[in-house]
Each structure stands twice: as C-alpha cells, then as structure tokens.
Design an enzyme around this catalytic site. Structure first.
Site, PDB file in Angstrom:
ATOM      1  N   SER A 117      39.044  34.728  24.917  1.00 32.98           N
ATOM      2  CA  SER A 117      37.929  34.917  24.000  1.00 32.98           C
ATOM      3  C   SER A 117      37.481  36.357  24.215  1.00 32.98           C
ATOM      4  O   SER A 117      38.003  37.263  23.621  1.00 32.98           O
ATOM      5  CB  SER A 117      36.827  33.908  24.303  1.00 32.98           C
ATOM      6  OG  SER A 117      35.738  34.077  23.456  1.00 32.98           O
ATOM      7  N   HIS A 135      37.018  39.107  21.564  1.00 33.49           N
ATOM      8  CA  HIS A 135      38.212  39.621  20.892  1.00 33.49           C
ATOM      9  C   HIS A 135      38.263  39.308  19.413  1.00 33.49           C
ATOM     10  O   HIS A 135      39.134  39.751  18.707  1.00 33.49           O
ATOM     11  CB  HIS A 135      39.456  39.066  21.591  1.00 33.49           C
ATOM     12  CG  HIS A 135      39.488  39.454  23.017  1.00 33.49           C
ATOM     13  ND1 HIS A 135      40.036  38.679  23.980  1.00 33.49           N
ATOM     14  CD2 HIS A 135      38.991  40.526  23.634  1.00 33.49           C
ATOM     15  CE1 HIS A 135      39.898  39.274  25.140  1.00 33.49           C
ATOM     16  NE2 HIS A 135      39.261  40.404  24.955  1.00 33.49           N
ATOM     17  N   GLY A 150      32.818  37.152  25.927  1.00 30.37           N
ATOM     18  CA  GLY A 150      33.004  36.209  24.835  1.00 30.37           C
ATOM     19  C   GLY A 150      32.393  34.872  25.215  1.00 30.37           C
ATOM     20  O   GLY A 150      32.389  34.492  26.382  1.00 30.37           O
ATOM     21  N   TYR A 162      33.016  34.421  38.165  1.00 28.09           N
ATOM     22  CA  TYR A 162      33.520  35.575  38.916  1.00 28.09           C
ATOM     23  C   TYR A 162      34.856  35.194  39.534  1.00 28.09           C
ATOM     24  O   TYR A 162      35.038  35.199  40.746  1.00 28.09           O
ATOM     25  CB  TYR A 162      32.493  36.049  39.958  1.00 28.09           C
ATOM     26  CG  TYR A 162      31.263  36.631  39.302  1.00 28.09           C
ATOM     27  CD1 TYR A 162      31.403  37.504  38.232  1.00 28.09           C
ATOM     28  CD2 TYR A 162      29.983  36.290  39.700  1.00 28.09           C
ATOM     29  CE1 TYR A 162      30.312  38.010  37.573  1.00 28.09           C
ATOM     30  CE2 TYR A 162      28.872  36.801  39.052  1.00 28.09           C
ATOM     31  CZ  TYR A 162      29.050  37.654  37.981  1.00 28.09           C
ATOM     32  OH  TYR A 162      27.967  38.167  37.326  1.00 28.09           O
TER      33      TYR A 162
HETATM   34  C1  LIG Z   1      31.107  43.465  33.151  1.00 29.74           C
HETATM   35  C2  LIG Z   1      30.973  41.994  33.350  1.00 29.74           C
HETATM   36  C3  LIG Z   1      29.699  41.421  33.354  1.00 29.74           C
HETATM   37  C4  LIG Z   1      29.561  40.049  33.531  1.00 29.74           C
HETATM   38  N1  LIG Z   1      28.302  39.502  33.539  1.00 29.74           N
HETATM   39  C5  LIG Z   1      28.158  38.158  33.673  1.00 29.74           C
HETATM   40  C6  LIG Z   1      26.872  37.546  33.627  1.00 29.74           C
HETATM   41  O1  LIG Z   1      25.850  38.214  33.484  1.00 29.74           O
HETATM   42  N2  LIG Z   1      26.803  36.194  33.749  1.00 29.74           N
HETATM   43  C7  LIG Z   1      27.923  35.411  33.898  1.00 29.74           C
HETATM   44  O2  LIG Z   1      27.805  34.187  33.974  1.00 29.74           O
HETATM   45  N3  LIG Z   1      29.149  35.972  33.951  1.00 29.74           N
HETATM   46  C8  LIG Z   1      29.294  37.311  33.841  1.00 29.74           C
HETATM   47  N4  LIG Z   1      30.544  37.860  33.861  1.00 29.74           N
HETATM   48  C9  LIG Z   1      31.703  36.989  34.021  1.00 29.74           C
HETATM   49  C10 LIG Z   1      32.109  36.383  32.684  1.00 29.74           C
HETATM   50  O3  LIG Z   1      31.225  35.341  32.340  1.00 29.74           O
HETATM   51  C11 LIG Z   1      33.536  35.799  32.834  1.00 29.74           C
HETATM   52  O4  LIG Z   1      34.426  36.855  33.059  1.00 29.74           O
HETATM   53  C12 LIG Z   1      33.952  34.993  31.619  1.00 29.74           C
HETATM   54  O5  LIG Z   1      35.107  34.249  31.956  1.00 29.74           O
HETATM   55  C13 LIG Z   1      34.218  35.879  30.430  1.00 29.74           C
HETATM   56  O6  LIG Z   1      34.575  35.106  29.332  1.00 29.74           O
HETATM   57  P1  LIG Z   1      35.404  35.771  28.133  1.00 29.74           P
HETATM   58  O7  LIG Z   1      35.547  34.750  27.083  1.00 29.74           O
HETATM   59  O8  LIG Z   1      34.770  37.068  27.811  1.00 29.74           O
HETATM   60  O9  LIG Z   1      36.768  36.153  28.891  1.00 29.74           O
HETATM   61  P2  LIG Z   1      38.279  35.704  28.687  1.00 29.74           P
HETATM   62  O10 LIG Z   1      39.040  36.555  29.649  1.00 29.74           O
HETATM   63  O11 LIG Z   1      38.683  35.730  27.257  1.00 29.74           O
HETATM   64  O12 LIG Z   1      38.294  34.216  29.189  1.00 29.74           O
HETATM   65  C14 LIG Z   1      37.941  33.847  30.503  1.00 29.74           C
HETATM   66  C15 LIG Z   1      38.498  32.454  30.799  1.00 29.74           C
HETATM   67  O13 LIG Z   1      38.033  31.512  29.854  1.00 29.74           O
HETATM   68  C16 LIG Z   1      39.130  30.964  29.100  1.00 29.74           C
HETATM   69  N5  LIG Z   1      38.725  30.898  27.700  1.00 29.74           N
HETATM   70  C17 LIG Z   1      38.302  31.944  26.929  1.00 29.74           C
HETATM   71  N6  LIG Z   1      38.004  31.513  25.706  1.00 29.74           N
HETATM   72  C18 LIG Z   1      38.226  30.174  25.703  1.00 29.74           C
HETATM   73  C19 LIG Z   1      38.102  29.157  24.729  1.00 29.74           C
HETATM   74  N7  LIG Z   1      37.645  29.439  23.525  1.00 29.74           N
HETATM   75  N8  LIG Z   1      38.457  27.888  25.050  1.00 29.74           N
HETATM   76  C20 LIG Z   1      38.891  27.589  26.276  1.00 29.74           C
HETATM   77  N9  LIG Z   1      39.017  28.502  27.254  1.00 29.74           N
HETATM   78  C21 LIG Z   1      38.688  29.778  26.963  1.00 29.74           C
HETATM   79  C22 LIG Z   1      40.286  31.911  29.315  1.00 29.74           C
HETATM   80  O14 LIG Z   1      41.534  31.262  29.175  1.00 29.74           O
HETATM   81  C23 LIG Z   1      40.017  32.382  30.733  1.00 29.74           C
HETATM   82  O15 LIG Z   1      40.460  31.401  31.663  1.00 29.74           O
HETATM   83  C24 LIG Z   1      30.706  39.237  33.708  1.00 29.74           C
HETATM   84  C25 LIG Z   1      31.978  39.822  33.705  1.00 29.74           C
HETATM   85  C26 LIG Z   1      32.106  41.180  33.537  1.00 29.74           C
HETATM   86  C27 LIG Z   1      33.481  41.780  33.543  1.00 29.74           C
END
Ligand SMILES: Cc1cc2nc3c(=O)[nH]c(=O)nc-3n(C[C@H](O)[C@H](O)[C@H](O)COP(=O)(O)OP(=O)(O)OC[C@H]3O[C@@H](n4cnc5c(N)ncnc54)[C@H](O)[C@@H]3O)c2cc1C
Length: 499
Positions: A113, A116, A149, A443
């Site tokens: 997610s 993206h 995401g 994390y």
């Molecule tokens: C700069 C930064 C700041 C952050 N700040 C916080 C914060 O304030 N609070 C907090 O709780 N976390 C925070 N995080 C951590 C963040 O919540 C996790 O990295 C989270 O997994 C990001 O989700 P994503 O969908 O953006 O990432 P992705 O890399 O797209 O997904 C992460 C995981 O979720 C799975 N996934 C994604 N989309 C779906 C879907 N639609 N259905 C099923 N599985 C899915 C993916 O397969 C993967 O295992 C931060 C991370 C970073 C890098």
C-alpha cells in the site's frame, strides 16, 4: 471517499488503495508472467486492460515501477525485489483476478500500500486532508508520516499523537473489505468477527488484501496546541526525562508529550551531547495546557511563547516538523525521489528507567552518533482497552513505546548504521519489557525472528513479541481462512502446524 453522519458520529468509508500493488514471483520453468497474463484475461473486466496495470519484467517501465514503489533503499535493488510482475490494481476485480491467477499457477504474492495509489487515495495524510476539508471538529487517530498507506499502517495497529485520548487506528475501525485467498470479497459481516479482529493489528498481509476501511472519526476541539522544547544534557535533560517518565502516561488524556532523543554538538568545541526534544500535542488551548504543565511538569518551564495554537490538521504538519505556516496542501504531496536507507526497531518500557540507566544509554547514543530514539507515552485510552480486544497487546502497564531509528544515504554505511542501532537496542535491554521483549508490528524488525520455511516454532518467536497471547488466536484465524498459507512473508502468521 464517502462521508456520512450516523448515530452521533461521522463515518468515513475510504477505499484505501484502488491501486494496491501486488508483486508476484516464482521459479517455474514456464515463463510465469506469460501464464499470469493468460489467466488474467479470464478475470479482468473487458476490454482486457494492461496499460498502467500489469508490468512484466521485459517492459521498460518495469524497473522504474518496482523501484518507485519501494521506500527503503535497503530493499530497492532488483535482486532484492525480484518479482515476475507487478500489478497496480485499480479496482477490486484486479485484486481478485490477481489472487485467483497467482494461486492457480503457484505464484507468491506480496501486497503493498504505502501511499502507492496513483490517485493518492491510500495516503494517511490524504485522509487527514479530506477530513479537515469536511469538518473542523473531527479527526482520526493514526500516524503523522505523510507517505504511509492505510493498508499496512492501519492493519499493523496505527499509533499517533491522539492515542492517549482515543487509542490506535484499529480501535476506531468499524468495518473493512478484504479479498481472501479464494478471491472472495468480504465485509465485516461476511468475513466474521474472528477475521475482522485479526486484520486490526495482526497485519493484513497474512490474511488477504484489504480493499477499504470504514473508520469512526473522533471529536477534537477546533483549536489544539503544540509545543516543542529541547534540552541538552548540560541543560538538565536527564532529570527532565526522569520526570517525564513519571508523568507522561498519567497526565490528562488530552496531552501527548513525545520525547525525541538524538545527538547535538556539546558546549565544548568538538564534543557531542544528547539532545532531548519534548514535542507535544494538546487537545485544548494554551491556558489550560500551561495550567496542567505547571501542576504536573513545572520542571520543563513551559511558557506561553512556546505554545502554538492551530487546527488539528495543521498540528499534523507541526508534528512532522514542517515550518510554521506550511500550507496543508503539503499533505497531498509525496516526493518519490526522497529515497533513503533506513532501519527501525521497537521496545516497550513498563518501569521508569533510573538515572544511572539513562546515563548509560546516553553514552551509547553519543557513541553511535546518528541513531535516534522516539519515546511515546501510553496510558489514557491505551490502558483502558483490553490486551485481547485487538491483536495489538501492548496496553495497560506500558509506560511508553520506544522507536529506534537510523536513516542514511550511502549503501556502504549500512553495516555501521545497523551495528549502531543494535548497540543502543542492547544498551536499553535491562530497562524494557522481558519474556517476551515486546515489539510493535508496524516497526517491522526481521532481527527478532523470521520464518522463511513456514515453521510454526520459528513464527512463535516473533509472534509472541508482536502479539503476546494473541498470537494463538491469530494462528487459529489463519488456519481457518487461509489453510494453504497463500498469504505469507518472512514474518507472517503461520497456519496451525507444528512441523
Ligand atoms: C517515516 C515513517 C514514519 C512512521 N510513523 C509511524 C507512526 O507514526 N505510527 C505507526 O503506527 N507507524 C508508523 N510507521 C510504520 C508504518 O505504520 C508501517 O511501516 C506500515 O506497515 C506502513 O504501511 P504501508 O501501507 O505504508 O506500507 P507497505 O510497505 O505498503 O505495507 C506494509 C505491510 O502491510 C502489508 N499491506 C500493505 N497494504 C496492504 C493491504 N491493503 N492489505 C493487506 N496487507 C497490506 C504489506 O504487504 C506489508 O506487509 C512509520 C514508518 C515510517 C517509515
């Protein structure tokens, strides 16, 4: 996004990623991409669309697409990412078709997610922007990073500076839509309460592809207040952190004071010191904040000039350390070129760290140089939700959560940075939760255990740290909804098998 008023609160139905990214890989002798294309023809809506949706390895756009969807440079080389194809799903039928076809021809899939969506619908920050445009008195408790995401962030728990008042994102989700391993599209009613429980903190990627969340907004005042005050060791930071540990999880639920620990130049030329930044969000105005602080935390010496009143959505920018006056349109931006290498780890602290402990940790922080820690206070609503209400078990008894972070720009610095972050993690070991040493799924940290060959006993190692006693229920749900373990990764929930 649809918003409607119901039963005294606003509900937002939010299709988190009409463009979820599914990458598929395998090692078949027949070109898997050809098989996939052939199969997708039967499942994708007519006329069979490919452009902008299916990217195969031989396409010139493949590498840029793969890399533009990776945020951490540590995993950006094609050998790390190695998919046979990337599907940028634009609707639920694309997700469904991809799952059915991948399963049929034994392809593994990975879900992304992470903001993206080409329309930006999955960014947490775009959700904030949309809420703020619709109302001044509602918000949603989630993180503040603009590129996250809702797919991964919410399904891993989702914490942010509203958590002492309102809990995590998962505590405020009331429905979801998911595509399961059979390609069925389910909502809360049809998936059942067990699966709905599992995807709110157990990580969506073990159970299916989440298409949308229905979330409950929370009430906030039109004006909130932020402050950011920094102190070095020479300015008494150790004693202040000592006091912060006594009050931050017990103070009024309207006040969230994060402590950010990093290094700064010392007073003597060429020396380094530790700098502690107290950055806060208060759900109210300056006068009440000052009165609360003078009663509970006078040592910080907070003054009116340190306090900034703003709307909640502006506080998101303040917390992201954007300059005062930055337009909220910034929340719609996502600079895909800001690629860094990074590593995160986490811990939970249950007892205040004594002065000698803090001093020992500061020494390691100074030695390490660029590694930082963020300490986030619990208490409030976090302590009132039962450990088993969602898979996120770190509730009553937690004083604060520690996030360790390091970011760097050059690949050849990777080993040094990983060693540095590990040194601080080791120095914190005496002061954090034990048996298990708890960790936060969002994390994601592969150092705490991996399960590359679907062995239950290996999964139990990281599973008990992320989920404590909830791991057992997650395994039972997994066995019921995905017995063939189609949705798997290095730290997924295993099926019930003691092999
Ligand atoms: C700069 C930064 C700041 C952050 N700040 C916080 C914060 O304030 N609070 C907090 O709780 N976390 C925070 N995080 C951590 C963040 O919540 C996790 O990295 C989270 O997994 C990001 O989700 P994503 O969908 O953006 O990432 P992705 O890399 O797209 O997904 C992460 C995981 O979720 C799975 N996934 C994604 N989309 C779906 C879907 N639609 N259905 C099923 N599985 C899915 C993916 O397969 C993967 O295992 C931060 C991370 C970073 C890098």
């Amino acid at each position: 996004m649809k918003a409607s008023r119901g039963e005294g609160f606003v509900l937002v139905q939010f299709f988190v990623f009409l463009a979820s990214v599914l990458s598929v890989s395998c090692s078949l002798l027949v070109d898997p991409a050809e098989l996939l294309l052939h199969c997708l023809r039967d499942y994708f809506p007519k006329p069979y669309p490919l452009s902008g949706i299916v990217y195969l390895r031989n396409s010139s756009s493949f590498q840029p697409v793969v890399q533009s969807y990776a945020r951490n440079s540590r995993f950006m080389s094609l050998s790390n990412l190695n998919p046979s194809a990337v599907i940028v799903a634009k609707n639920e039928v694309h997700v469904k078709g991809t799952i059915i076809c991948s399963k049929k021809i034994s392809l593994e899939i990975r879900i992304r997610s992470g903001g993206h969506d080409s329309e930006g619908l999955s960014y947490v920050s775009k959700l904030y922007y949309a809420i703020a445009n619709a109302t001044k008195t509602y918000a949603f408790p989630a993180g503040v990073c603009t590129t996250m995401g809702a797919g991964g962030h919410f399904s891993g728990g989702g914490y942010g500076n509203l958590m002492r008042k309102y809990g995590l994102s998962v505590d405020n989700i009331i429905d979801a839509k998911i595509v399961n391993a059979k390609g069925e599209i389910l909502d809360r009613k049809s998936m059942g309460e067990d699966l709905f429980w599992a995807i709110r903190g157990g990580g969506g990627a073990s159970f299916g592809v989440i298409l949308s969340w229905k979330i409950k907004l929370v009430l906030i005042p039109e004006q909130v207040t932020g402050f950011s005050v920094s102190k070095t060791l020479e300015q008494g930071a150790t004693a202040l952190v000592g006091k912060w540990q006594q009050v931050a999880d017990a103070i009024d639920d309207d006040l969230f004071i994060r402590v950010q620990i990093s290094t700064a130049n010392g007073t003597q030329r060429g020396t380094k010191t530790v700098q502690v930044n107290f950055i806060a969000l208060f759900l109210g105005q300056t006068r009440r904040l000052l009165s609360l602080m003078s009663e509970s935390f006078p040592e910080l010496g907070l003054q009116e000039k340190d306090c900034i009143e703003m709307s909640w959505v502006e506080s998101v920018l303040f917390y992201s350390r954007m300059p005062n006056g930055t337009s909220i349109d910034f929340l719609l931006q996502r600079d895909l070129n800001t690629k860094v290498y990074f590593k995160r780890k986490s811990d939970f602290v249950k007892e205040p760290i004594p002065k000698e402990g803090l001093e020992a940790v500061w020494e390691k922080v100074i030695e390490a140089g660029d590694v930082w820690m963020s300490w986030n206070p619990f208490g409030g609503m976090m302590a009132r939700v039962n450990e088993s209400d969602t898979p996120f078990p770190h509730r009553a008894g937690i004083k604060f959560m520690v996030q360790y972070g390091a970011s760097w720009l050059a690949q050849n610095a990777t080993k040094t940075k990983l060693d540095q972050i590990e040194a601080i993690y080791d120095a914190m070991a005496p002061y954090v939760s034990k048996s298990p040493r708890e960790a936060f799924l969002n994390y994601r940290d592969l150092d705490i255990g991996v399960n590359s060959d679907s062995k239950f006993f290996k999964a139990e190692v990281y599973g008990s740290k992320y989920f404590k006693n909830n791991f057992g229920r997650l395994v039972r749900v997994k066995a019921a909804v995905d017995p063939d373990n189609f949705f798997k990764n290095e730290q997924s929930i295993p099926t019930l098998s003691y092999n």
